[in-house]
Each structure stands twice: as C-alpha cells, then as structure tokens.
Design a protein around this motif. Structure first.
Motif, short mmCIF file in Angstrom:
data_model
loop_
_atom_site.label_atom_id
_atom_site.label_comp_id
_atom_site.label_asym_id
_atom_site.label_seq_id
_atom_site.Cartn_x
_atom_site.Cartn_y
_atom_site.Cartn_z
N ILE A 174 70.68 -2.29 -6.34
CA ILE A 174 70.20 -1.51 -7.49
C ILE A 174 71.38 -0.81 -8.15
N LEU A 175 71.47 -0.95 -9.47
CA LEU A 175 72.49 -0.28 -10.26
C LEU A 175 71.81 0.80 -11.09
N LYS A 176 72.25 2.03 -10.90
CA LYS A 176 71.64 3.17 -11.60
C LYS A 176 72.54 3.57 -12.77
N VAL A 177 72.00 3.48 -13.98
CA VAL A 177 72.74 3.85 -15.19
C VAL A 177 71.90 4.83 -16.02
N ASP A 178 71.21 5.71 -15.31
CA ASP A 178 70.27 6.60 -16.00
C ASP A 178 70.95 7.75 -16.73
N GLY A 179 72.27 7.87 -16.63
CA GLY A 179 72.96 8.93 -17.36
C GLY A 179 73.27 8.57 -18.79
N PHE A 180 73.15 7.27 -19.16
CA PHE A 180 73.48 6.89 -20.54
C PHE A 180 72.63 5.75 -21.10
N ILE A 181 71.79 5.10 -20.27
CA ILE A 181 70.97 3.99 -20.79
C ILE A 181 69.48 4.21 -20.62
N ASN A 182 69.01 4.52 -19.41
CA ASN A 182 67.56 4.46 -19.23
C ASN A 182 66.89 5.72 -18.70
N HIS A 183 67.53 6.86 -18.84
CA HIS A 183 66.83 8.13 -18.63
C HIS A 183 67.37 9.10 -19.67
N GLN A 184 68.61 9.48 -19.51
CA GLN A 184 69.32 10.15 -20.60
C GLN A 184 70.02 9.04 -21.36
N MET A 185 69.91 9.06 -22.69
CA MET A 185 70.50 7.99 -23.49
C MET A 185 71.59 8.51 -24.39
N ASP A 186 72.56 7.65 -24.64
CA ASP A 186 73.63 7.93 -25.59
C ASP A 186 73.24 7.24 -26.90
N PRO A 187 72.79 7.99 -27.90
CA PRO A 187 72.30 7.37 -29.14
C PRO A 187 73.34 6.52 -29.86
N LYS A 188 74.60 6.95 -29.89
CA LYS A 188 75.63 6.16 -30.56
C LYS A 188 75.84 4.84 -29.84
N LEU A 189 75.84 4.88 -28.52
CA LEU A 189 75.99 3.66 -27.74
C LEU A 189 74.78 2.75 -27.97
N MET A 190 73.57 3.32 -28.01
CA MET A 190 72.36 2.52 -28.26
C MET A 190 72.42 1.86 -29.63
N MET A 191 72.91 2.58 -30.63
CA MET A 191 73.03 1.99 -31.97
C MET A 191 74.01 0.82 -31.95
N ALA A 192 75.12 0.98 -31.24
CA ALA A 192 76.11 -0.10 -31.15
C ALA A 192 75.52 -1.30 -30.42
N ILE A 193 74.73 -1.05 -29.39
CA ILE A 193 74.06 -2.13 -28.65
C ILE A 193 73.13 -2.89 -29.59
N GLY A 194 72.33 -2.17 -30.35
CA GLY A 194 71.41 -2.80 -31.30
C GLY A 194 72.13 -3.61 -32.35
N GLN A 195 73.23 -3.07 -32.87
CA GLN A 195 74.00 -3.79 -33.88
C GLN A 195 74.62 -5.06 -33.30
N HIS A 196 75.07 -4.98 -32.05
CA HIS A 196 75.66 -6.16 -31.43
C HIS A 196 74.60 -7.24 -31.20
N PHE A 197 73.43 -6.84 -30.70
CA PHE A 197 72.35 -7.81 -30.53
C PHE A 197 71.96 -8.42 -31.88
N ALA A 198 71.94 -7.60 -32.93
CA ALA A 198 71.58 -8.10 -34.26
C ALA A 198 72.55 -9.20 -34.69
N GLN A 199 73.83 -9.03 -34.41
CA GLN A 199 74.82 -10.06 -34.74
C GLN A 199 74.58 -11.33 -33.92
N LEU A 200 74.29 -11.15 -32.63
CA LEU A 200 74.08 -12.30 -31.76
C LEU A 200 72.86 -13.13 -32.16
#
Length: 194
Positions: free
Chosen positions: A22-48
């Motif tokens: 189990i990999l816990k990334v709840d400090g920036f992805i799936n409990h507390q989120m980093d909105p700027k990082l989430m926006m970059a993730i969405g933009q990258h998926f949009a390109q893909l």
C-alpha cells in the motif's frame, strides 16, 4: 521543474509505504489535495486524451473525483462518478461489484442510466491503478450501458500489481503519470522515464 517531475518527487518524498503493497499519498492526492498539482494532472491527462473522441469523463468515488474534475475542466467535458452507495434519488442504474484492495472489501457500485448511455465515449480517470479492480468495475458499467471506453488515465500505477498490464492486454489505451515498480522493504521505486 515540470509538474510531472514535481508529482514524482512528491510521491518519493511524501509518499508512505505501508505493509502489503500500500502506498499512502493522502497528504497531496487523496485526502488533503494540492489544487495546483491537481490542475496540472488534469491538463496533462487532457493532452494525452485530446484525440480520444471522448464526450465524458468517468471515475469512481471518492479519490478519483478530483483528478477527474480537473481533466473534465481541461477537456471541457462533463464528469460522471460511479457511486459506492446507490442514493434513494437515483432511478434506474447500472450496477456491479468492485473489490477495494486498500480496504479489502467489496462494494456494490452504481451509475445512473441517465448519465451513461450507449452514445457515450468515456475516458476513465482514477487516482490509483493496482490490481485494476475499480477499473474493471467501471469497464463493466460502460459495457452494460453500451458505451465505449476511449482511454484510461491513472495518477499512480503500481506496475508490480499487474492491473495495468491486464488492461493493456485487453486493448485499452492506458496512461499513468507515475509508475511505481516496487514497494519492497517499504522503499518506493519509480520507473525510469526516458
């Protein structure tokens, strides 16, 4: 530093390994989120997936919702999320069972027939790809609806648990932003990118 490099650095530096793969990334992805990082993730998926012909983004609650919304925003597409509990307000629905690896339990999940139809081409977005149970459940719902999977995007793929290989062998276009190749001895090892 690119946002994907930042994502990899944060997985390595802030991710926590727990016994059982189990990999816990709840400090920036799936409990507390980093909105700027989430926006970059969405933009990258949009390109893909810009040439996928998708007309909707599909995810499963709860941790997939944030990257799905930012992808939907970047692609200007609606986001539908599969619910783990069917609300009394939901009419006719497609239903399947999904096994959660991290919670070690089965969920009956559903999506309204109103929001997933045979005219839809969906990009499935989720936070993790491990054994592929949630992804297979969403594929089942898409097939029940007569819709099509246009692609699948995952923020983190644990390649050693083989869910991604199975999906690719089934012919799906699968993209993952970070590939974790091992959590042996609770050390996070990422795939090397060219």
């Amino acid at each position: 530093m690119s946002e994907l490099t930042l994502l990899k650095d944060r997985v390595l530096n802030e991710g926590k390994c727990l016994p059982g793969g189990i990999l816990k990334v709840d400090g920036f992805i799936n409990h507390q989120m980093d909105p700027k990082l989430m926006m970059a993730i969405g933009q990258h998926f949009a390109q893909l997936f810009k040439d996928s012909g998708a007309n909707k983004i599909l995810t499963i609650e709860a941790s997939g919702i944030a990257p799905a919304i930012t992808t939907g925003l970047a692609m200007n597409l609606p986001v539908v999320y599969v619910k783990k509990k069917k609300p009394s307000t939901m009419g006719s629905a497609f239903v399947t069972t999904v096994h959660s690896f991290t919670k070690d339990r089965d969920y009956t999940v559903s999506v309204s027939r109103e929001f997933l139809t045979d005219s839809d081409r969906v990009v499935i977005i989720d936070d993790f790809l491990a054994y592929g149970n949630a992804a297979q459940g969403m594929i089942d719902l898409v097939q029940q609806a007569g819709a099509q999977v246009a692609g699948m995007g995952f923020v983190i793929e644990k390649t050693f648990q083989n869910g991604g290989n199975q999906l690719r062998e089934q012919g799906y276009h699968v993209e993952s932003l970070v590939q974790v190749t091992s959590l042996d001895d609770c050390k996070i090892t990422l795939a090397q990118t060219p």
